[in-house]
Design a protein around this motif. Structure first.
Motif, PDB file in Angstrom:
ATOM      1  N   ASP A 254       5.523  -3.194   3.244  1.00 35.50           N
ATOM      2  CA  ASP A 254       5.251  -2.079   3.429  1.00 35.50           C
ATOM      3  C   ASP A 254       6.049  -0.987   4.299  1.00 35.50           C
ATOM      4  O   ASP A 254       6.689  -1.580   5.204  1.00 35.50           O
ATOM      5  CB  ASP A 254       3.638  -1.885   4.005  1.00 35.50           C
ATOM      6  N   LYS A 255       6.188   0.124   3.728  1.00 38.10           N
ATOM      7  CA  LYS A 255       7.115   1.149   4.476  1.00 38.10           C
ATOM      8  C   LYS A 255       5.966   2.057   4.958  1.00 38.10           C
ATOM      9  O   LYS A 255       5.738   3.263   4.370  1.00 38.10           O
ATOM     10  CB  LYS A 255       8.080   1.933   3.653  1.00 38.10           C
ATOM     11  N   MET A 256       5.089   1.619   6.082  1.00 36.44           N
ATOM     12  CA  MET A 256       3.986   2.507   6.780  1.00 36.44           C
ATOM     13  C   MET A 256       4.725   3.811   7.228  1.00 36.44           C
ATOM     14  O   MET A 256       3.936   4.843   7.156  1.00 36.44           O
ATOM     15  CB  MET A 256       3.357   1.723   7.773  1.00 36.44           C
TER      16      MET A 256
ATOM     17  N   ASP B  60       6.975  -1.088   9.812  1.00 39.37           N
ATOM     18  CA  ASP B  60       7.696  -1.529   8.493  1.00 39.37           C
ATOM     19  C   ASP B  60       8.232  -3.012   8.459  1.00 39.37           C
ATOM     20  O   ASP B  60       8.847  -3.180   9.433  1.00 39.37           O
ATOM     21  CB  ASP B  60       9.083  -0.202   8.130  1.00 39.37           C
ATOM     22  N   GLY B  61       8.129  -3.584   7.283  1.00 41.43           N
ATOM     23  CA  GLY B  61       8.682  -4.803   6.964  1.00 41.43           C
ATOM     24  C   GLY B  61       8.192  -5.628   5.870  1.00 41.43           C
ATOM     25  O   GLY B  61       7.371  -4.954   5.119  1.00 41.43           O
TER      26      GLY B  61
ATOM     27  N   THR C 257       0.596  -0.984   0.045  1.00 40.08           N
ATOM     28  CA  THR C 257      -0.179   0.056   0.106  1.00 40.08           C
ATOM     29  C   THR C 257       0.797   1.376  -0.043  1.00 40.08           C
ATOM     30  O   THR C 257       0.478   2.173  -0.054  1.00 40.08           O
ATOM     31  CB  THR C 257      -0.832  -0.157   1.025  1.00 40.08           C
ATOM     32  N   THR C 258       2.152   0.984   0.236  1.00 42.06           N
ATOM     33  CA  THR C 258       3.105   2.215   0.015  1.00 42.06           C
ATOM     34  C   THR C 258       4.001   1.818  -1.212  1.00 42.06           C
ATOM     35  O   THR C 258       5.378   1.601  -0.798  1.00 42.06           O
ATOM     36  CB  THR C 258       3.886   2.171   1.242  1.00 42.06           C
TER      37      THR C 258
ATOM     38  N   TYR D  43       6.544  -5.881  16.095  1.00 43.21           N
ATOM     39  CA  TYR D  43       6.812  -5.142  14.596  1.00 43.21           C
ATOM     40  C   TYR D  43       5.419  -4.354  14.491  1.00 43.21           C
ATOM     41  O   TYR D  43       5.484  -3.490  13.496  1.00 43.21           O
ATOM     42  CB  TYR D  43       6.477  -6.357  13.490  1.00 43.21           C
ATOM     43  N   GLY D  44       4.295  -4.182  15.239  1.00 41.29           N
ATOM     44  CA  GLY D  44       3.176  -3.354  15.108  1.00 41.29           C
ATOM     45  C   GLY D  44       2.222  -3.935  13.870  1.00 41.29           C
ATOM     46  O   GLY D  44       2.654  -4.934  13.577  1.00 41.29           O
ATOM     47  N   ASN D  45       1.707  -2.887  13.408  1.00 36.73           N
ATOM     48  CA  ASN D  45       0.832  -3.430  12.109  1.00 36.73           C
ATOM     49  C   ASN D  45       1.638  -2.961  10.803  1.00 36.73           C
ATOM     50  O   ASN D  45       1.821  -1.709  10.483  1.00 36.73           O
ATOM     51  CB  ASN D  45      -0.503  -2.551  12.024  1.00 36.73           C
ATOM     52  N   THR D  46       2.135  -3.885  10.176  1.00 39.34           N
ATOM     53  CA  THR D  46       3.089  -3.895   8.848  1.00 39.34           C
ATOM     54  C   THR D  46       2.035  -4.067   7.739  1.00 39.34           C
ATOM     55  O   THR D  46       2.656  -4.123   6.558  1.00 39.34           O
ATOM     56  CB  THR D  46       4.256  -4.639   8.892  1.00 39.34           C
ATOM     57  N   THR D  47       0.847  -3.957   7.762  1.00 37.50           N
ATOM     58  CA  THR D  47      -0.119  -3.712   6.783  1.00 37.50           C
ATOM     59  C   THR D  47       0.167  -5.117   5.909  1.00 37.50           C
ATOM     60  O   THR D  47      -0.344  -6.052   6.281  1.00 37.50           O
ATOM     61  CB  THR D  47       0.008  -2.443   6.010  1.00 37.50           C
ATOM     62  N   SER D  48       0.556  -4.834   4.604  1.00 37.94           N
ATOM     63  CA  SER D  48       0.465  -6.182   3.747  1.00 37.94           C
ATOM     64  C   SER D  48       1.548  -7.166   4.290  1.00 37.94           C
ATOM     65  O   SER D  48       1.487  -8.422   3.883  1.00 37.94           O
ATOM     66  CB  SER D  48       0.862  -5.841   2.418  1.00 37.94           C
ATOM     67  N   ALA D  49       2.435  -6.745   5.142  1.00 43.10           N
ATOM     68  CA  ALA D  49       3.316  -7.940   5.418  1.00 43.10           C
ATOM     69  C   ALA D  49       3.077  -8.586   6.718  1.00 43.10           C
ATOM     70  O   ALA D  49       3.798  -9.601   7.018  1.00 43.10           O
ATOM     71  CB  ALA D  49       4.738  -6.880   5.743  1.00 43.10           C
TER      72      ALA D  49
END
Ligand code: UT7
Length: 339
Positions: free
Chosen positions: A141-143, A160-161, A82-83, A281-287
């Protein structure tokens, strides 16, 4: 013939953003973040050569270094992100170039937090059609490039990840089962980056308004995430003739530990079966999902059933089941996990 995952790789940057540091910059506390989200720290891609393509390539390199597979045999790279590095040109073309995947075509796919699962389903059908033999599905993703570090509602959540899997055919009865994927537009304004796309191209005004950063109605998204992940998981189990008792592991999208706990409770699946790494890692979205598969791969045994479920912007959501199969031969370890 089924498609099955035969190799996994992952990458997270070394730079850590802790709750302590966030609590020094916005009006929040270490306790609030941990209690309300389960997140203790997240990784940020702080170096100049760490765009999304570089994160994706680092995950692919980790996969290729650890498993016996020839990069020249990869037919296709599906990159969920998404990034993207740029609005125009595809990030996957850079990935193919940097990773030396000279016989592959690349395709970017944006379905926010559901992107990896959607891409996995596309790769599955491509493999099962017989037209492609080896596909890398990567979620990266590089959120940090779209997070507003002055907004306490969102800056606590994201990291990010990247994670990557190799999909190939098998005739041994393992692999990807049926998926259910859903999308509707009801959540467009509840979770988005308002400007920078075709609807609101960048202007001085959009920059001044901080409209290039994520905006989220957290509580509304939270409720929809729990409802959607729970019901789509039940539906996908039924469509695969499985019950919750047949599930050995759950790999959920990692957006908030309270969402994960609520979904596990609603499905009546013990939390000890649910894979969680959001605290690191938190929320890394697509990762989040491939990073979770990578983190916990050693726990997955041949023949075990894994339920994967996700929810994200759009709204977009879905679930699938995997009967864990035979992985490719491991090569002698070259790289450490978190470099
Ligand atoms: O991956 C894509 C999908 N995304 C998600 O699934 C994320 C879903 N949402 C969430 O994870 C949660 O909604 C959040 C973590 C974003 C927020 O937690 P919440 O328990 O839903 O809080 P809330 O938004 O209902 O706000 C409760 C209170 C508010 O204060 P008042 O109005 O009660 O006085 C907020 O202003 O908490 C306040 N608040 C904070 N307080 C301290 C919101 N953020 C913070 C913060 N620190 N960082």
């Amino acid at each position: 013939m089924n498609a099955t995952i035969t190799a996994i790789g992952g990458f997270v940057p070394t730079s850590i953003l802790s709750n302590e540091t966030i609590s020094e910059t916005v009006d929040t506390t270490v306790e609030w973040i941990e209690k309300r989200t389960g997140i203790k720290e997240r990784r940020l891609a702080t170096s100049k050569d760490q765009a999304t393509s570089n994160l994706a390539c680092a995950a692919i390199e980790n996969l290729l270094e650890n498993y016996d597979v020839d990069r020249k045999e990869i037919d296709c790279v599906l990159l969920a992100t998404t990034t993207p590095d740029h609005l125009l040109t595809p990030t996957s073309s850079k990935v193919c170039e940097i990773s030396g995947l000279t016989n592959a075509f690349g395709l970017d796919l944006n379905a926010a937090c559901s992107g990896f699962l959607y891409a996995l389903e596309m790769a599955t059908t491509m493999i099962e059609s017989g037209r492609y033999k080896k596909i890398i599905v990567v979620g990266a993703d590089k959120m940090s490039s779209i997070v507003d570090y002055e907004d306490r509602n969102t800056c606590i959540l994201f990291g990010d990840g990247a994670g990557a899997v190799l999909l190939e055919k098998t005739e041994l009865g393992y692999g990807m089962m049926k998926s259910i994927l859903r999308t509707d537009g009801s959540g467009t304004s509840a979770l988005l980056v308002p400007a920078g796309g075709s609807k609101f191209p960048a202007t001085m005004g959009t920059i001044v308004n901080r409209d290039h950063y994520i905006k989220q109605e957290g509580a509304f998204v939270f409720k929809k995430a729990v409802e959607s992940m729970s019901s789509v998981s039940q539906d996908v189990l039924a469509s695969n003739d499985l019950s919750v008792k047949d599930i050995d592991w759950v790999v959920p999208h990692q957006a908030n530990l309270r969402i994960i706990n609520a979904v596990s409770e609603s499905l009546n699946i013990g939390i000890e079966k649910v894979k969680v790494n959001i605290e690191r890692y938190g929320n890394t979205t697509s990762a989040t999902i491939p990073l979770c598969l990578w983190d916990f791969a050693a726990d997955f045994k041949q023949g075990q059933n894994i339920l994967i479920t996700t929810f994200g912007a759009g709204f977009s959501w879905g679930a699938t089941c995997i009967k864990w199969g035979v992985m490719r031969k491991r090569l002698p370890a070259k790289s450490s996990k978190n470099d």
